[in-house]
Design a protein around this motif. Structure first.
Motif, PDB file in Angstrom:
ATOM      1  N   ALA A  45       0.826  -1.209   0.000  1.00  0.00           N
ATOM      2  CA  ALA A  45       0.000   0.000   0.000  1.00  0.00           C
ATOM      3  C   ALA A  45       0.860   1.259   0.000  1.00  0.00           C
ATOM      4  CB  ALA A  45      -0.929  -0.001   1.206  1.00  0.00           C
ATOM      5  N   GLU A  46       1.941   1.233   0.781  1.00  0.00           N
ATOM      6  CA  GLU A  46       2.806   2.419   0.851  1.00  0.00           C
ATOM      7  C   GLU A  46       3.536   2.644  -0.460  1.00  0.00           C
ATOM      8  OE1 GLU A  46       6.300   4.306   3.746  1.00  0.00           O
ATOM      9  OE2 GLU A  46       5.363   2.388   4.244  1.00  0.00           O
ATOM     10  N   LEU A  47       3.985   1.560  -1.100  1.00  0.00           N
ATOM     11  CA  LEU A  47       4.640   1.698  -2.403  1.00  0.00           C
ATOM     12  C   LEU A  47       3.689   2.301  -3.423  1.00  0.00           C
ATOM     13  CD1 LEU A  47       6.937  -0.032  -1.192  1.00  0.00           C
ATOM     14  CD2 LEU A  47       6.977  -1.311  -3.344  1.00  0.00           C
ATOM     15  N   ALA A  48       2.449   1.824  -3.435  1.00  0.00           N
ATOM     16  CA  ALA A  48       1.466   2.339  -4.390  1.00  0.00           C
ATOM     17  C   ALA A  48       1.239   3.833  -4.178  1.00  0.00           C
ATOM     18  CB  ALA A  48       0.156   1.574  -4.243  1.00  0.00           C
ATOM     19  N   GLN A  49       1.161   4.250  -2.917  1.00  0.00           N
ATOM     20  CA  GLN A  49       0.940   5.667  -2.618  1.00  0.00           C
ATOM     21  C   GLN A  49       2.137   6.512  -3.038  1.00  0.00           C
ATOM     22  OE1 GLN A  49       0.304   6.494   1.532  1.00  0.00           O
ATOM     23  NE2 GLN A  49      -0.261   8.616   1.166  1.00  0.00           N
ATOM     24  N   ILE A  50       3.336   6.075  -2.694  1.00  0.00           N
ATOM     25  CA  ILE A  50       4.541   6.839  -3.014  1.00  0.00           C
ATOM     26  C   ILE A  50       4.744   6.942  -4.520  1.00  0.00           C
ATOM     27  CG2 ILE A  50       7.065   6.841  -2.884  1.00  0.00           C
ATOM     28  CD1 ILE A  50       6.813   5.602  -0.101  1.00  0.00           C
ATOM     29  N   MET A  51       4.489   5.835  -5.244  1.00  0.00           N
ATOM     30  CA  MET A  51       4.761   5.797  -6.681  1.00  0.00           C
ATOM     31  C   MET A  51       3.594   6.312  -7.510  1.00  0.00           C
ATOM     32  SD  MET A  51       6.773   2.115  -6.727  1.00  0.00           S
ATOM     33  CE  MET A  51       7.750   2.359  -8.204  1.00  0.00           C
ATOM     34  N   GLY A  52       2.469   6.605  -6.854  1.00  0.00           N
ATOM     35  CA  GLY A  52       1.340   7.197  -7.553  1.00  0.00           C
ATOM     36  C   GLY A  52       0.619   6.237  -8.477  1.00  0.00           C
ATOM     37  N   VAL A  53       0.495   4.965  -8.049  1.00  0.00           N
ATOM     38  CA  VAL A  53      -0.164   3.952  -8.873  1.00  0.00           C
ATOM     39  C   VAL A  53      -1.138   3.174  -7.991  1.00  0.00           C
ATOM     40  CG1 VAL A  53       1.785   3.727 -10.464  1.00  0.00           C
ATOM     41  CG2 VAL A  53       1.675   2.272  -8.423  1.00  0.00           C
ATOM     42  N   SER A  54      -1.913   2.293  -8.628  1.00  0.00           N
ATOM     43  CA  SER A  54      -2.806   1.438  -7.864  1.00  0.00           C
ATOM     44  C   SER A  54      -2.032   0.253  -7.292  1.00  0.00           C
ATOM     45  CB  SER A  54      -3.959   0.939  -8.741  1.00  0.00           C
ATOM     46  OG  SER A  54      -3.456   0.110  -9.774  1.00  0.00           O
ATOM     47  N   ARG A  55      -2.672  -0.503  -6.414  1.00  0.00           N
ATOM     48  CA  ARG A  55      -1.967  -1.584  -5.730  1.00  0.00           C
ATOM     49  C   ARG A  55      -1.730  -2.807  -6.614  1.00  0.00           C
ATOM     50  NH1 ARG A  55      -4.073  -2.184   0.460  1.00  0.00           N
ATOM     51  NH2 ARG A  55      -2.559  -3.903   0.313  1.00  0.00           N
ATOM     52  N   GLN A  56      -2.590  -3.052  -7.604  1.00  0.00           N
ATOM     53  CA  GLN A  56      -2.447  -4.267  -8.396  1.00  0.00           C
ATOM     54  C   GLN A  56      -1.119  -4.332  -9.159  1.00  0.00           C
ATOM     55  OE1 GLN A  56      -4.442  -7.069  -8.349  1.00  0.00           O
ATOM     56  NE2 GLN A  56      -2.680  -7.898  -9.455  1.00  0.00           N
ATOM     57  N   PRO A  57      -0.717  -3.265  -9.891  1.00  0.00           N
ATOM     58  CA  PRO A  57       0.582  -3.365 -10.580  1.00  0.00           C
ATOM     59  C   PRO A  57       1.756  -3.463  -9.615  1.00  0.00           C
ATOM     60  CG  PRO A  57      -0.340  -1.157 -10.814  1.00  0.00           C
ATOM     61  CD  PRO A  57      -1.420  -2.020 -10.248  1.00  0.00           C
ATOM     62  N   VAL A  58       1.622  -2.871  -8.424  1.00  0.00           N
ATOM     63  CA  VAL A  58       2.673  -3.023  -7.418  1.00  0.00           C
ATOM     64  C   VAL A  58       2.764  -4.484  -6.996  1.00  0.00           C
ATOM     65  CG1 VAL A  58       3.374  -2.457  -5.059  1.00  0.00           C
ATOM     66  CG2 VAL A  58       2.535  -0.659  -6.568  1.00  0.00           C
ATOM     67  N   ARG A  59       1.606  -5.094  -6.756  1.00  0.00           N
ATOM     68  CA  ARG A  59       1.584  -6.508  -6.369  1.00  0.00           C
ATOM     69  C   ARG A  59       2.225  -7.372  -7.453  1.00  0.00           C
ATOM     70  NH1 ARG A  59      -3.634  -7.017  -5.705  1.00  0.00           N
ATOM     71  NH2 ARG A  59      -3.490  -6.242  -3.555  1.00  0.00           N
ATOM     72  N   ASP A  60       1.885  -7.092  -8.711  1.00  0.00           N
ATOM     73  CA  ASP A  60       2.466  -7.849  -9.821  1.00  0.00           C
ATOM     74  C   ASP A  60       3.986  -7.697  -9.851  1.00  0.00           C
ATOM     75  OD1 ASP A  60      -0.106  -8.541 -10.546  1.00  0.00           O
ATOM     76  OD2 ASP A  60      -0.252  -7.051 -12.151  1.00  0.00           O
ATOM     77  N   ALA A  61       4.462  -6.474  -9.621  1.00  0.00           N
ATOM     78  CA  ALA A  61       5.903  -6.211  -9.644  1.00  0.00           C
ATOM     79  C   ALA A  61       6.608  -6.941  -8.509  1.00  0.00           C
ATOM     80  CB  ALA A  61       6.162  -4.710  -9.545  1.00  0.00           C
ATOM     81  N   LEU A  62       6.012  -6.937  -7.321  1.00  0.00           N
ATOM     82  CA  LEU A  62       6.629  -7.615  -6.182  1.00  0.00           C
ATOM     83  C   LEU A  62       6.739  -9.115  -6.424  1.00  0.00           C
ATOM     84  CD1 LEU A  62       4.963  -5.750  -3.154  1.00  0.00           C
ATOM     85  CD2 LEU A  62       7.163  -5.277  -4.270  1.00  0.00           C
ATOM     86  N   ILE A  63       5.703  -9.694  -7.016  1.00  0.00           N
ATOM     87  CA  ILE A  63       5.739 -11.129  -7.331  1.00  0.00           C
ATOM     88  C   ILE A  63       6.846 -11.413  -8.342  1.00  0.00           C
ATOM     89  CG2 ILE A  63       4.472 -13.017  -8.436  1.00  0.00           C
ATOM     90  CD1 ILE A  63       1.910 -11.786  -7.211  1.00  0.00           C
ATOM     91  N   ARG A  64       6.938 -10.566  -9.364  1.00  0.00           N
ATOM     92  CA  ARG A  64       7.964 -10.751 -10.402  1.00  0.00           C
ATOM     93  C   ARG A  64       9.366 -10.719  -9.783  1.00  0.00           C
ATOM     94  NH1 ARG A  64       7.950  -9.716 -16.022  1.00  0.00           N
ATOM     95  NH2 ARG A  64       5.829  -8.917 -15.826  1.00  0.00           N
ATOM     96  N   LEU A  65       9.607  -9.758  -8.884  1.00  0.00           N
ATOM     97  CA  LEU A  65      10.933  -9.617  -8.278  1.00  0.00           C
ATOM     98  C   LEU A  65      11.217 -10.716  -7.266  1.00  0.00           C
ATOM     99  CD1 LEU A  65      11.142  -5.743  -7.879  1.00  0.00           C
ATOM    100  CD2 LEU A  65      12.231  -7.180  -9.608  1.00  0.00           C
TER     101      LEU A  65
END
Length: 235
Positions: A45-65
């Motif tokens: 949630a904090e990453l999404a807020q800081i990066m100005g995006v929704s949570r789903q692409p952040v979740r996808d990125a975290l899984i990828r990494l």
């Protein structure tokens, strides 16, 4: 500045392609460059807020990494930046050496004078970046030079294929060069020796120089592990 604040620049950058992929690349670079260090928590949630995006692409990125070994997702506990795996560094170096030694042998017969001029310019620029202490620019030029070795023989995809393999090596490089665990002048000398082997169209000399160069990461590991024990996983 709090560690996660380095991610604020993401929303100000121009991006094309899938958002999740762009976030994964951005976070990957921040981890490799030690802007996000081992043990750092990455709350979705904090990453999404800081990066100005929704949570789903952040979740996808975290899984990828996490699949690349840069993050560890712990159920009910969150996501953490992993320590640098010594075993993965050694394994990545083994694979990279096998591929790049084959590349450089073939490049010795395929290289042109135009290729050699571009390689020498690259090394001159490397020297300039070291003189002004711009280690990130030096390491980018280092990668560009190795890519040029593959490109001159039409095997740039071979270099691209090493991107995942060398992730943990890259984390070490971004520790070793700025801290002088691997002296910049040593790397310059090694790069010039590789190009000299190519210029002489001598595959044995070029390969020997490449083997020495790619062994450098193993020389710096003990010093770095002692200096930054919290960064490394020796298991």
């Amino acid at each position: 500045m709090a560690p996660l604040q380095v991610l604020e620049s993401f929303s100000r950058m121009d991006h094309s392609g899938p958002v999740g992929l762009n976030i994964a690349r951005f976070l990957r670079d921040a981890i490799i460059r030690n802007q996000l260090q081992p043990g750092q928590a990455l709350p979705e949630a904090e990453l999404a807020q800081i990066m100005g995006v929704s949570r789903q692409p952040v979740r996808d990125a975290l899984i990828r990494l996490s699949e690349s070994g840069l993050l560890r997702i712990l159920p009910q506990r969150g996501t953490l930046v992993t320590r640098i795996s010594v075993r993965a560094v050694e394994g990545g170096r083994f694979v990279r050496q096998a591929v790049e030694r084959a590349i450089i042998r073939q490049a010795a017969s395929a290289v042109t004078e135009a290729d050699l001029r571009a390689m020498r310019r690259n090394i001159d620029e490397q020297e300039e970046t070291l003189e002004r202490g711009d280690h990130a620019a030096f390491l980018a030029l280092d990668d560009a030079l190795h890519q040029a070795f593959a490109r001159c023989m039409g095997q740039e995809t071979a270099w691209d294929a090493l991107a995942e393999v060398k992730l943990q090596m890259d984390r070490v490089r971004y520790l070793s060069v700025p801290t002088h665990a691997t002296p910049g002048p040593v790397l310059l000398r090694q790069h010039r020796a590789i190009v000299a082997g190519l210029a002489a169209h001598d595959p044995d000399a070029a390969e020997a120089a490449m083997a020495e160069h790619l062994s450098e990461v193993l020389s710096s590991l003990p010093q770095l592990a002692a200096r930054f024990p919290s960064h490394f996983d020796a298991s």
